[in-house]
Scaffold this active site. Structure first.
Site, PDB file in Angstrom:
ATOM      1  CD  GLU A  70      26.604 -22.312  -2.313  1.00 18.77           C
ATOM      2  OE1 GLU A  70      25.601 -23.041  -2.356  1.00 18.77           O
ATOM      3  OE2 GLU A  70      27.708 -22.662  -2.749  1.00 18.77           O
ATOM      4  CG  PHE A  71      24.758 -25.044   3.192  1.00 23.07           C
ATOM      5  CD1 PHE A  71      25.964 -25.678   3.416  1.00 23.07           C
ATOM      6  CD2 PHE A  71      24.393 -23.993   4.019  1.00 23.07           C
ATOM      7  CE1 PHE A  71      26.798 -25.290   4.457  1.00 23.07           C
ATOM      8  CE2 PHE A  71      25.212 -23.587   5.061  1.00 23.07           C
ATOM      9  CZ  PHE A  71      26.420 -24.243   5.279  1.00 23.07           C
ATOM     10  CE  LYS A 125      20.342 -31.636  -2.601  1.00 24.98           C
ATOM     11  NZ  LYS A 125      19.782 -30.883  -1.474  1.00 24.98           N
ATOM     12  CE  LYS A 159      29.766 -24.115   0.141  1.00 22.52           C
ATOM     13  NZ  LYS A 159      28.596 -24.726  -0.472  1.00 22.52           N
ATOM     14  CG  PHE A 189      26.518 -37.254  -0.450  1.00 18.72           C
ATOM     15  CD1 PHE A 189      27.224 -36.599  -1.447  1.00 18.72           C
ATOM     16  CD2 PHE A 189      25.359 -36.666   0.017  1.00 18.72           C
ATOM     17  CE1 PHE A 189      26.788 -35.390  -1.959  1.00 18.72           C
ATOM     18  CE2 PHE A 189      24.903 -35.459  -0.491  1.00 18.72           C
ATOM     19  CZ  PHE A 189      25.621 -34.828  -1.487  1.00 18.72           C
ATOM     20  CB  CYS A 236      30.857 -27.160  -4.210  1.00 17.23           C
ATOM     21  SG  CYS A 236      29.696 -25.825  -4.539  1.00 17.23           S
TER      22      CYS A 236
END
Length: 453
Positions: A154-155, A157, A210, A255, A266
């Site tokens: 999964e990605f 936020k 990931k 970022f 995470c």
């Protein structure tokens, strides 16, 4: 398609709601009976914008259900997602006991062909262990059902998880089986209407993707925090530096905001796990060890700045004794109530150890914060109430509510017009004109110059 998802936590619940929203029949499974009972009553255990409405809608329309009965869920489903936690062990490695426990449960319950999907963040090679666990259970039953194991990291936020799932940047599918790949493509097809960003690769590469993605993002955060600290020392403005380097299309702006360090479920865990994976290959991942070290040091910076500005050097061991500090923001990022590895924990613990009385506000994380701090700090649902007669305001999390506050009200409430801004939300010239002693990160001027080394 008929789906079951093991784990009704952050990843599992979001995935269950979104798959149901696209027309699938989804069963969310969890061993926590109180959580399942609450979900059946419409009580959502986490805060995520839009999630409650989606869960209630799909429950009402019969596409989403919740159960503790694992065997029934497996037998009713073609695709079984594993979305349980992989907490870090004492050595930093990911603890796979929950993942492998679910794999064994699936093996015990299987009644035909199943696709078993690792949605949890797991180290490279976990799919092999899942496959072995299922085979062992089938062998003990004397059963020979066909199954396949897929890596589908999964990605998401936190705070934007629904949008991330419904309109993904990419979907990674790790499998060597053509038939399984086609089934997974069919499952994700509703989310690919505007553009197809589904990437199929081998399982181990999917598992690595990931960790590599989160490690890269964590690296950018730690890099920019180091640049901000250097700007403090050199009299440069980190906001200008960010604009200068972010405009390079090879770098980009994402970022590159300085802050009090990364946290959450995470980045800290995944950086540690990837370092541990490298160690198991006798490889010293120097860069990531530095990223982790920088992040831990960065969590001390805001407290150090406040102590430097407000502390009494003659107060033995407790330089903030008798001082009251108001903190805006507790969750590790806005739009979530998640306190896992939140920088606010380190900052507030440091302030308490320095003798300060701490008051805190957060739009969503007060209940979670109480589990961490108990009655050692004061809490309020009113962001201005905690400012009354406080000696300073420290901004920790960049919630929207804090971006354009009533500065006159802030100044009138504080004993001293001191604001330590861990998110660089305000313009230094505006704060100076308003009479504040304003201390941001990497935007020094006058008395604010000089990073804590």
């Amino acid at each position: 398609m008929k789906i079951c998802i093991f784990g009704a936590g952050y990843v599992g619940l979001v995935a269950a709601a979104c798959f149901a929203e696209s027309g699938n029949s989804v069963i969310a499974v969890d061993v926590d009976k109180s959580k399942i009972d609450g979900l059946r009553e419409g009580i959502i255990p986490i805060y995520e914008p839009g999630l409650k409405e989606m869960v209630l809608r799909n429950q009402a329309e019969g596409r989403l259900s919740f159960t503790t009965e694992m065997a029934e869920a497996v037998q009713a489903s073609l695709v079984c997602f594993i979305a349980v936690g992989t907490p870090p062990g004492e050595d930093g490695s990911a603890d796979l006991k929950y993942v492998l426990g679910v794999a064994r449960d699936i093996g015990r319950a299987m009644n035909g062909f199943k696709i078993i999907v690792d949605k949890s963040t797991v180290p490279v090679g976990t799919a092999d262990k899942v496959r072995e666990a299922v085979r062992d259970e089938l062998a003990s039953r004397g059963a020979a059902f066909e199954f396949d194991v897929v890596s589908n990291p999964e990605f998401l936020k936190e705070g934007a998880a629904i949008d991330d799932f419904m309109k993904p940047d990419r979907v990674v599918i790790g499998t060597d089986n053509v038939r399984t790949a086609e089934i997974m493509k069919e499952l994700y097809d509703p989310f690919m209407r505007k553009q197809n960003r589904l990437i199929v690769m081998d399982i181990r590469s999917a598992e690595m993707t990931k960790y590599a993605a989160n490690a890269m993002l964590a690296t950018r955060i730690s890099f920019m925090n180091q640049i901000a600290n250097l700007c403090d020392c050199m009299g440069a403005d980190v906001a200008a530096v960010r604009e200068g380097i972010g405009s390079d299309t090879r770098i980009g702006y994402d970022f590159l905001f300085p802050g009090p360090g990364y946290g959450g479920s995470c980045f800290p865990k995944d950086v540690k796990a990837l370092i541990k994976t490298a160690e198991e290959c006798d490889y010293d991942f120097l860069l990531l060890r530095a990223v982790e070290d920088v992040n831990e040091r960065q969590k001390e910076v805001l407290a150090d700045k406040l102590i430097k500005a407000l502390g009494s050097p003659d107060t033995e061991g407790r330089p903030l004794g008798g001082r009251t500090v108001a903190c805006w923001g507790l969750s590790f990022k806005p739009r979530t109530d998640d306190m896992r590895e939140a920088p606010s924990i380190t900052i507030i613990e440091r302030l308490l150890a320095a003798g300060a009385t701490v008051r805190a506000h957060d739009p969503e994380a007060l209940k979670e914060a109480q589990k961490v701090f108990g009655d050692r700090i004061e809490y309020s649902t009113n962001q201005y109430a905690i400012l009354e007669n406080a000696d300073a305001l420290v901004v920790i999390t960049d919630w929207s509510e804090y971006r354009n506050p009533d500065f006159d009200r802030i100044k009138a409430a504080l004993q001293k017009p001191l604001v330590v801004d861990g998110r660089n939300l305000y313009k230094p010239d505006r704060m100076a004109a308003a009479g504040f002693n304003y201390i941001p990160l990497g935007r020094c001027s006058g008395l604010t110059c000089g990073a804590v080394k």
